[in-house]
Design an enzyme around this catalytic site. Structure first.
Site, PDB file in Angstrom:
ATOM      1  CG  ASN A 158      14.880  23.023 -29.650  1.00 12.43           C
ATOM      2  OD1 ASN A 158      14.736  24.035 -30.323  1.00 12.43           O
ATOM      3  ND2 ASN A 158      14.499  21.833 -30.077  1.00 12.43           N
ATOM      4  CD  GLU A 254      12.194  21.012 -37.432  1.00 11.81           C
ATOM      5  OE1 GLU A 254      12.771  20.377 -36.524  1.00 11.81           O
ATOM      6  OE2 GLU A 254      12.793  21.702 -38.275  1.00 11.81           O
ATOM      7  CB  CYS A 289      10.390  18.516 -32.539  1.00 13.05           C
ATOM      8  SG  CYS A 289      11.568  18.858 -33.867  1.00 13.05           S
ATOM      9  CD  GLU A 466      12.605  22.870 -41.925  1.00 13.74           C
ATOM     10  OE1 GLU A 466      12.551  24.079 -41.665  1.00 13.74           O
ATOM     11  OE2 GLU A 466      12.578  21.990 -41.031  1.00 13.74           O
TER      12      GLU A 466
END
Length: 488
Positions: A158, A254, A289, A466
């Protein structure tokens, strides 16, 4: 149309191992195509286990010198790489448009964000320090943060280039070497990145393995990997966890999200509508996400909100990603288009109503691509499949609510916990925030994360932190030194 510099593919596509371009050892390839037109772009090497072995060996060799390099020198080289990439940002954005179906405006922002994250981690790595402990006489106790050695990085489709840079930035900055696998659906910008890596970084510090699922499996199972970073779906993340367990390899994940936007009756509706549309991540056709895909809408504002929402979505310009005016491009593949459409059809069969979207655009020039109009489903119940599973497309499920406790139970009733957004003008909203099971919560907005601000999902949405100093810690392990400077 931007200045392309050269064709999307200039000669055979190659991987990079130990600073050398190469094909897969067995010659295997797979096709890459433009998701907006269906045009074949290139044949991409499909790395096998022999290639993984070579890449891990090259990274292991390179990690020794890279890890011992003075931090200021690593920082200098990483900043030099960032500067080179800024000079070719337009070409990188164009590659994202052609290969990943991302509109140019979004692609440019992604390229900039990736470079900024590389610069951020390069600059803050000098702040990574050990500790000393109170000693008696000649006794010494101290800790030293050490790199793992070789990090495996597996990226999603993505935001291909943004992840290619941002996911390797922290591991490289603290002295690890990296073996990176780009998404099989969109590998070209990562290949382009390696042209500049070859010019700046020592050979083998960053290696690129293109390939299908077997490549990722071989990489995550390899005993020479010190830590794994994966961004993608929950099922694949679970497979990686199982593979990593065999070698007791730590992971940073993630994963997916089914994120809730909660609109209270006192919300600024114009603002909430704006951010609800923004939170649908239409710049990547909802393939994020972090997308706000569940809209919990209080019944007092239900009708007026939906009227404004439909009007705003009708103004979204769907088109070819290389068109400067395009705001929303295609889904990544025909198979994914069919999957997303099946959720829309299934929701209507379950009793949801289609407010807008759910079909292909009418424009002839878009007929060859995987386009789907922004879709809003109303009268959705929390127990419906469309409200419980990650769709990864431009589909918003609207859930009417009146009772706060019942609403929060529905918000928290899934295994996901990536993000959430709360829209209200009351300070009481802070108590609501503390009751939402999500790692990153927005107030009166949705989307985006600033460098230096910790980001990470809860529950099935991820492991690790992160985008901040804490990410540096994810890629180091602690060595403790304790004893005496002299024994007599």
């Amino acid at each position: 149309m931007p200045d392309l510099g050269r064709p999307a593919v200039d000669g055979p596509v190659r991987m990079s191992i130990g600073g050398q371009w190469c094909a897969a050892a067995d010659g295997a390839v797979f096709p890459a195509s433009d998701p907006a037109t269906g045009e074949h772009l290139a044949d991409i090497p499909d790395a096998g286990r022999a290639d993984v072995d070579r890449a891990v060996a090259a990274a292991t060799d390179a990690s020794r010198g890279w890890g011992r390099l003075a931090q200021r020198e690593r920082t200098r080289l990483l900043l030099e790489l960032a500067a080179r990439l800024r000079g070719k940002a337009e070409r990188l954005a164009w590659l994202e448009a052609v290969d990943a179906g991302i509109p140019l405006a979004t692609a440019r922002a992604d390229v900039t964000r990736g470079i900024e994250r590389l610069e951020y981690f390069a600059n803050i790595a000098v702040e990574l320090q050990g500790r000393t402990y109170p000693a008696q006489h000649e006794r010494l106790i101290m800790t030293i943060p050490e790199p793992y050695g070789v990090i495996a990085v597996i990226n999603p489709f993505n935001h291909p280039f943004m992840f290619a840079l941002s996911k390797v930035a922290a591991p490289l900055a603290v002295g690890n070497a990296v073996v990176m696998k780009p998404p099989q659906q969109a590998s070209l910008s990562s290949v382009e990145l390696m042209h500049d890596v070859h010019e700046v970084l020592p050979a083998g510090v960053l290696n690129l393995l293109t390939g299908l699922g077997g490549t990722g499996a071989a990489l995550t199972e390899h005993p020479g990997i010190g830590r794994i970073s994966f961004t993608g779906s929950v099922p694949t993340g679970q497979l990686i966890l199982a593979a990593a367990a065999k070698n007791v390899t730590p992971v940073v994940l993630e994963l997916g999200g089914k994120n809730a936007n909660i609109v209270f009756p006192d919300a600024d509706l114009a603002n909430a509508v704006k951010w609800t549309v923004s939170g649908m991540s239409l710049g990547v056709c909802g393939q994020s996400c972090q997308s706000g895909t569940r809209l919990f809408l209080h019944e007092d504002v239900y009708d007026v909100f939906l009227e404004r929402l439909a009007e705003r979505l009708s103004q979204v310009r769907i088109g070819l990603p290389v068109d400067e005016k395009t705001q929303m491009g295609p889904l990544i593949t025909a198979e994914h288009w069919a999957r997303v459409k099946s959720y829309v059809d299934g929701a209507q069969a379950d009793g949801a109503r289609l407010l807008t979207g759910g079909t292909r655009p009418d424009e002839t020039e878009l007929a060859g691509g995987h386009f789907l109009r922004p879709t809003v489903l109303t009268e959705v119940k929390p127990e419906m499949t469309v409200a419980r599973e990650e769709i990864f497309g431009p589909v918003l499920s609207v859930i009417r609510w009146r009772d706060r406790d019942e609403m929060l139970a529905a918000v928290n009733g899934l295994s996901y916990g990536m993000t959430a957004s709360v829209f209200s003008r009351s300070l009481d909203v802070l108590s609501t925030v503390r009751e939402i099971d999500a790692g990153y919560i927005y107030l009166n907005k949705h989307g985006g994360s600033d460098p230096g601000v910790p980001f990470g999902g809860w529950k099935h949405s991820g492991i690790g932190i992160e985008h901040s100093f804490e990410e540096l810690l994810e890629y180091t392990r602690t060595r403790t030194v304790a004893g005496y400077l002299q024994t007599s």
